[in-house]
Every structure is written in C-alpha cells, then in structure tokens.
Scaffold this active site. Structure first.
Site, PDB file in Angstrom:
ATOM      1  N   CYS A 182       0.676  -1.394  -0.028  1.00  0.00           N
ATOM      2  CA  CYS A 182       0.072   0.102   0.005  1.00  0.00           C
ATOM      3  C   CYS A 182       0.839   1.238  -0.059  1.00  0.00           C
ATOM      4  CB  CYS A 182      -0.825   0.033   1.069  1.00  0.00           C
ATOM      5  SG  CYS A 182      -0.191   0.080   2.732  1.00  0.00           S
ATOM      6  N   CYS A 318      18.211 -21.018  36.909  1.00  0.00           N
ATOM      7  CA  CYS A 318      17.496 -21.376  38.049  1.00  0.00           C
ATOM      8  C   CYS A 318      18.209 -22.906  38.363  1.00  0.00           C
ATOM      9  CB  CYS A 318      15.975 -21.595  38.027  1.00  0.00           C
ATOM     10  SG  CYS A 318      15.556 -22.852  36.722  1.00  0.00           S
TER      11      CYS A 318
END
Length: 355
Positions: A182, A318
């Site tokens: 466009c 972790c």
C-alpha cells in the site's frame, strides 16, 4: 459461568450460548501486524470476548496510517503501535489479556512468539512473513487466518485448518518477491477494515466450531464493483512437506537461539554487557562466582520488569531450567527482545564439576 452484560446479545445466539462465550474467553489468538488489517481484527476479537490477544508489530504510528488504522489517533504518532493498540483494547474491553511484541517477526523469533497461541492471524503486508507464519503453523498444527489487500481489492482465506490446504498450496514460493504494497500502490481506507472484519469472523467461527470456515477457498472482494468471488484450491502434499520441514527448522533454530549450553552460559557470565539473573531463592546453592549476576527470585520477576530495558541482553537461570523457561516466556510475552536461559539450570554446571 456468569456472562457479562456486554455479551448478552451474542450469547443469545443459539449457536454460541454460554458455552461458546467460554470458548472465546479461553482462546489465545496471535495477531501479527497491527496495521490496516490488524486494527479491525483486534477490535472485533477484543469486543467479542476473546480472552488472550497477542500483538506483534515493530512499527511506530505514522500520520499516513490514520485514514485506515482506526485504533490510532493523531496524538499517537511516533508511539509504538503495539503499545497504543494494547491500551486501546483495554479501553474497549478490560477483560482481555494482551501480550505485546514490539518487533517484526523473523526466523529467529517466530517460533518463540507463536508457541503460546491457538490461532495465528496474518495481518502483515509482505510475502516473506506469510511464508514464515504458514510454515510455523503447519509444523505446530495451528490454523492461520489470512488476508491481503491491493488498491480496491482484497482476499481472505484460512490455511492449515484441520489439516487442510496451506498458504504454500495456494501460492508456491517463487524467487521473485516484487509484490506491491500500500506504500507504493495506495489503498482505499475502508478496504483493510472490510477484510479485517472478515478475518475476525473466520477466527471466531474456528474458536466456536460453527459455520463453514474458508478452508480450501479464497474469498475475493472488489470494492469498486461491490462483488465477491470465490475460488477453491486443493492440498498439495509436496508444498505441505516443504512447509513442515521449514517450520521444523524454524522451531529448532528458535530453541538454539533461546537456550544456552553450560559452556556458552559461563562465557556470557563474564560479559559485562549481559544482565545475568539468578531466579533462585536466597537459600538455594551453589552460588556462582561471578560479580555480574543479579539475584531476582522468580516470584518477584514480574515486579522488577519495569526496571529492565527491553532491548537489554538478558540471561536467566535457575536450579533445573524449569523456572528459567517460564521466566523466558514471561519476558518475551512482555516485549523483551534479547533473552536466553541456561538449559537444565545450575545442576548442569554441577554435573560438569563432578565428571
């Protein structure tokens, strides 16, 4: 289930009812592109009660967007599209949970972004992105709602719905990518909104399991002539296999991108540019001997997000890798663009030390 007053007219439809509204509430839909197509899709899905919406777009709002992208106003120019869209959705329907991704999809991030969603909605304006969306949808067995526009015309279809035809079945990939958009060819402002509404309709039908979905069919709309035409297309097993293999490669590449092995992790801990976050609680051992590590327990990570730059290189870890995987998803869902985690956690480092 208590039905909000806003949905009463919708729930009154026998094809939907309270059970259907609950399906909408449970659904997770990713809208890729928050422009001319994405704005109406987001508006309709949010107001219809879709519970979780992801919004992907790396663009800022520009004045040239305003004649067709109705989530935005003149005051929003220069702001991130996903930020403005998420705020607008919250005003339309505060019950909707939104996740924003303020960047463009690519080979390195599409698998991570799409993995938590049930349906992918292609609201992009370039061919390369459509192939990426199609391929990850085929590999992960998720439907893809598609639309595209050009001047006064547009088309809508649904790919990979219940193992149906895919984007590649309709448009086998070619070397040339010289497709107008466009920016270069122009677009009538109402056109993307019309096509976006049709896309949203197909998404709602898929969630609810009602009607006849546009699978194996392309609906073509001509605004100047005010007419619709429909073309049917068939599955192409060769193209589906290509999509599957490319989707698999995207997923494997994404895992490699997000997961660090123990050797690479230790090298990253020495890099002053990296923010290395220990997600463990204070009592968990062993502690790692790197001064660059910051301790933020996983239970408190959400409240600390606002203090971290979204483009900062972040490493989380972790004890076993489970919490760091959840942290990875949390951070990515909230717009952090450069996050990795230690595969199998600190225990993998301890295993190395005992060998």
């Amino acid at each position: 289930m208590e039905i909000a007053k806003r949905y009463l007219r919708q729930v009154s439809l026998s094809e939907i009812g309270a059970a259907g509204q609950q399906k909408l509430r449970n659904a997770k839909v990713l809208v890729i592109g928050a422009g001319g197509l994405g704005c109406p899709v987001l508006q309709m899905l949010a107001t219809s009660g879709v519970g979780t919406l992801g919004i992907v777009d790396g663009d800022m709002v520009e004045e040239t967007n305003l004649h067709r992208q109705l989530l935005f106003s003149a005051d929003d120019c220069g702001k991130s599209k996903v930020d403005v869209a998420a705020d607008a959705i919250q005003k339309l329907n505060p019950e909707v949970e939104t996740h924003i991704y303020p960047y463009f999809i690519g080979e390195s991030n599409i698998a991570g972004i799409t993995k938590s969603y049930d349906i992918l909605v292609d609201c992009t304006d370039n061919i390369a992105s459509r192939y990426l969306i199609n391929d990850i949808a085929v590999f992960t067995k998720k439907p893809m709602a598609y639309a595209s526009i050009h001047k006064f015309e547009g088309q809508v279809s649904v790919f990979n719905y219940k193992n149906g035809p895919t984007y590649r079945c309709l448009f086998p990939e070619k070397e040339s990518s010289a497709v107008p958009n466009c920016v270069t060819s122009g677009v009538l402002g109402v056109l993307p909104n019309t096509l976006g509404m049709l896309q949203a309709s197909e998404v709602l039908k898929m969630i609810l399991g009602i009607g006849k979905v546009l699978s194996g069919r392309v609906l073509i709309y001509d605004a100047l002539e005010m007419c619709f035409n429909e073309l049917e297309f068939q599955k192409n097993d060769t193209q589906i296999e290509i999509a599957y293999q490319k989707g698999k490669a995207l997923t494997e590449g994404s895992n490699l991108n997000f997961e660090l092995d123990k050797t690479t992790f230790l090298e990253k801990c020495k890099d002053e540019k990296c923010l290395v976050i220990d997600l463990r609680e204070a009592h968990e051992l062993p502690k790692l001997p790197f001064g660059s590590i910051v301790s933020i327990p996983f239970s408190r990570l959400a409240e600390h997000q606002s203090k971290i730059k979204k483009d900062q290189q972040i490493i989380v870890f972790c004890q076993s890798g489970l919490r760091s995987k959840k942290a990875l998803e949390l951070l990515i869902n909230n717009g952090f663009t450069n996050v990795q985690h230690l595969q199998n956690g600190v225990q993998s480092l301890r295993l190395t030390a005992t060998n």
